[in-house]
Design a protein around this motif. Structure first.
Motif, PDB file in Angstrom:
ATOM      1  N   ASN B 398      26.822  41.965  31.496  1.00  0.00           N
ATOM      2  CA  ASN B 398      28.090  40.860  31.525  1.00  0.00           C
ATOM      3  C   ASN B 398      29.294  42.189  31.117  1.00  0.00           C
ATOM      4  OD1 ASN B 398      26.907  38.967  32.672  1.00  0.00           O
ATOM      5  ND2 ASN B 398      27.276  37.312  30.968  1.00  0.00           N
ATOM      6  N   ALA B 399      29.320  42.895  29.592  1.00  0.00           N
ATOM      7  CA  ALA B 399      30.866  43.278  29.361  1.00  0.00           C
ATOM      8  C   ALA B 399      30.549  44.134  30.182  1.00  0.00           C
ATOM      9  CB  ALA B 399      30.100  43.392  28.207  1.00  0.00           C
ATOM     10  N   SER B 403      33.522  45.109  33.453  1.00  0.00           N
ATOM     11  CA  SER B 403      35.060  46.282  32.797  1.00  0.00           C
ATOM     12  C   SER B 403      34.396  47.604  34.211  1.00  0.00           C
ATOM     13  CB  SER B 403      34.499  47.262  31.516  1.00  0.00           C
ATOM     14  OG  SER B 403      32.397  48.156  31.891  1.00  0.00           O
ATOM     15  N   TYR B 421      30.905  34.098  28.141  1.00  0.00           N
ATOM     16  CA  TYR B 421      31.658  35.060  29.257  1.00  0.00           C
ATOM     17  C   TYR B 421      32.331  35.170  29.583  1.00  0.00           C
ATOM     18  CZ  TYR B 421      26.322  35.898  27.387  1.00  0.00           C
ATOM     19  OH  TYR B 421      25.219  36.456  26.616  1.00  0.00           O
ATOM     20  N   LEU B 424      35.262  37.794  29.522  1.00  0.00           N
ATOM     21  CA  LEU B 424      35.484  38.603  29.874  1.00  0.00           C
ATOM     22  C   LEU B 424      36.000  39.488  30.669  1.00  0.00           C
ATOM     23  CD1 LEU B 424      31.875  39.736  29.023  1.00  0.00           C
ATOM     24  CD2 LEU B 424      33.360  40.448  27.827  1.00  0.00           C
TER      25      LEU B 424
END
Lengths: 456, 456
Positions: B398-399, B403, B421, B424
């Motif tokens: 997910n990160a 990103s 999440y 994020l």
């Protein structure tokens, strides 16, 4: 707070302020040509930070603001009220290079529709919304009013063109919803709050717009049609034949047809029909059987849905039929002070509405002359009336459209001028919810005050 | 308030309540198969008035409620929490006759996708969204989660299918936005507040859905493609050739391809490619040059975008390629407890993401096996991992997606399971605005409590 103090606070920002009456005069009205209040201060930021600073400074002293784009609105949304600071986006016109893989382009909100159309075209792509005011209308204003135009049945309204959106809330905080993903269900979609809010929820500063492959083949045709019911059958027939390649279905009624045709030279079809319908197919030359459009039209002719047809055989004939459609606006504008309506009708009541509207006009003002054209493919009629009894006619037509399941504004929005008619088409519960929404986004009601919602 | 008192208050309404544990057990989980709290009361209204009464009664005593449709959600949105009354729409399944002129159909929110597809088909029309769970997934749930599926690139997500919407607010008041006009700019569009809100803004009770003419010609093809970058070029090429007639572009990576192909018999193409791309064209037989699809694919082959192609030559071959795609879900489900992700990536970073994700997995868990398939045309990857380190893998993927400009959920929504999440992919300012929106619509936070927004 006097303008000078506000300006002193904003001294560090490039806002190109205008205060002299000779400079601010051009910001005092819009395409309605009705006079608004002449602003005492116009701020003209070049970027989002400038918009944020201007809004924050006004918010701190509770000064009302009105945002302006190309001033092509027809409902008085951007026309200033007394005491409002004008925030003009006329210097925020950047258009980035097209992202060809994503089929998107990033723009500042003050960019004109035409400038977007041009960068798209240079990459063999097109932007899905087109309308006559393309040289002045700005993307920000078009998103804020969810503009429509001539190809909604193929590409949808502005809402469908927005992949990403950046907006500044009245307190100056920035909502950055610019990821531009085709699919992103991480919570309710904040972009939707600003689209169609007419600037009352925040100031749109940037957008990522969707583009489409440019059609290499486009053909249009003008049909003489006996009546509106037959026009709807013609539409259903062409849609069933062409599916998503049918890209426009416009209607022009005789009073407008004759005047508009006279402006462009020889009429493409003789006068005398119940109405004229302009159809267009857009597709790829390798894929689309060119003869299919004409074949479908011939079937329609044989079924009695139209009595005469002219199909464009060249680019210049194609352009000429569209010039006829654009001349409808120029022609009705040339007739002087007419009373315009932007009505939306469900398909099932549109023909009946046209009859009932004629009777209503005859009752209110036997001298009244209607001039009607519009986007028959979307049930959207520009119903323009030459009458000395404007407010009775407007009240009557709006109430009639509403009673038949329609809307008082299909694409122009409420602005200041149509607010009073909102209760015709929205329930008390809906209006109460709109107020809660306004309070959540624009708590001091500084942005677009007096627009969209009726006074409590 | 004990269930008995609530029921006594609702005695006049046909809500078919269930309270016995053997009756309520089936409402305690969803397609995630994770156990939720078993509800002590399930209310099952038959119409909007019943929904309104149930919500008003719960609101009066501040009792939390969760609405349920087909229980096919994959994010725990409808899985009950302790103390929640379940409001099931399983008895609200009416589908009205199709309005052929408007190309719309009115349904109650509990109607399944399949039931809508069937009535549309009987009128030579289709509904634009399709997905594997069609027999159970309900229209209300699909609107509330803005469902996507396999033809988003042609027809859009559920948001684009909704012409009219009726929803009940937590206090029982009814928002009737069922005019169903193609164009209606009388104020901000209240329908958008409920689409994609996962039931946290109100309960959707009815909808007017758009339909499209059924394509008389549909062909699909499976291509062996070297890598994701080439798959995107293939997509851009096919879109430029076919325009809006390109109706699907799905990607299947080798691990899933081999397992899914084994489930349907002989693989349509041999193993060994970087990935497999399923393309589809839908159009009208009279209009679409059938040979254009194959010609465009041959061009792609000659340009090195694919190394092998099979084009469906019959309805049964067409069905078999789609069966392969559906077998991807069945195959990965059959592998037991895998960790699923529903990621969205911008076109420009998708290929790079795939490489980075492999490296990330190798670092977190050298034993991890990824199974990847999804809607490559929308940048939406169903990224499923066989790993013993589920939470590290999920957090990492997910990160990584976030990103690279992507989203942690393309189409499944946040529910309860993905809420953590959200930061994020949404800024603090965006989350604050989502909270203001929730407070405006669902002020006591009784509807969908604990879903979508992280705890403050």
């Amino acid at each position: 707070m006097p303008e000078a103090l506000l300006l002193a606070q904003l001294a560090g920002h490039d806002l190109a302020p205008l205060t002299a009456p000779r400079d601010t005069a051009r910001f005092s009205t819009d395409a309605t040509r009705r006079g608004g209040a002449q602003p005492r201060l116009v701020l003209r930021p070049v970027n989002t930070a400038g918009v944020s600073a201007a809004l924050a400074a006004c918010f701190a002293v509770r000064r009302p603001i009105i945002v302006q784009g190309g001033l092509t609105g027809l409902s008085g949304g951007a026309r200033p009220r007394a005491g409002e600071v004008v925030l003009s986006l006329e210097r925020m016109t950047n258009v980035a290079p097209v992202d060809r893989i994503a089929a998107q382009v990033e723009v500042q909100a003050g960019a004109t529709l035409q400038s977007v159309q041009q960068v798209a075209q240079a990459q063999q792509m097109i932007f899905g919304v087109d309308l006559g005011a393309r040289a002045s209308a700005t993307i920000g204003g078009m998103i804020a009013t969810n503009a429509g135009g001539i190809r909604v049945l193929r590409y949808g309204m502005m809402r469908a063109q927005v992949a990403g959106l950046e907006a500044v809330l009245p307190d100056g905080s920035v909502i950055d919803a610019m990821r531009g993903l085709e699919k992103d269900n991480a919570g309710p979609d904040l972009r939707q709050l600003f689209i169609g809010s007419e600037g009352t929820h925040g100031v749109i500063t940037r957008a990522l717009l969707r583009l489409h492959p440019a059609p290499s083949l486009q053909i249009n045709a003008l049909c003489a049609v006996p009546d509106a019911a037959r026009a709807q059958e013609l539409l259903a027939h062409m849609r069933a034949r062409l599916g998503p390649l049918l890209s426009a279905c416009e209607g022009i009624w005789p009073e407008v047809y004759e005047g508009a045709a006279a402006r462009i030279g020889t009429p493409p079809l003789p006068p005398g029909a119940g109405l004229y319908v302009l159809l267009e197919v857009q597709g790829m030359a390798e894929v689309l059987r060119e003869e299919a459009f004409e074949a479908a039209l011939i079937e329609a002719y044989e079924a009695g849905l139209c009595s005469d047809i002219v199909v464009s055989q060249s680019a210049s004939e194609y352009d000429k039929l569209w010039a006829l459609r654009e001349a409808c606006v120029a022609y009705t504008f040339s007739l002087g002070e007419l009373v315009a309506h932007d009505l939306s009708l469900p398909a099932r009541t549109l023909p009946e509405f046209l009859d009932a509207a004629r009777s209503l006009l005859a009752r209110i003002d036997p001298e009244a002359q209607p001039f009607v054209f519009g986007h028959i493919g979307d049930g959207n009629l520009h119903y323009i009336v030459n009458t000395g009894k404007g407010s009775e006619v407007t009240g009557g037509l709006n109430a009639l459209a509403a009673s038949m399941g329609g809307s008082i504004t299909a694409e122009h929005g409420l602005g200041q001028d149509k607010v009073r008619y909102l209760p015709l088409v929205r329930t008390e519960t809906e209006i109460a919810l709109l107020r809660r929404l306004r309070a959540a986004l624009n708590p001091a009601d500084l942005l677009g005050q007096g627009r969209v919602l009726p006074p409590e």
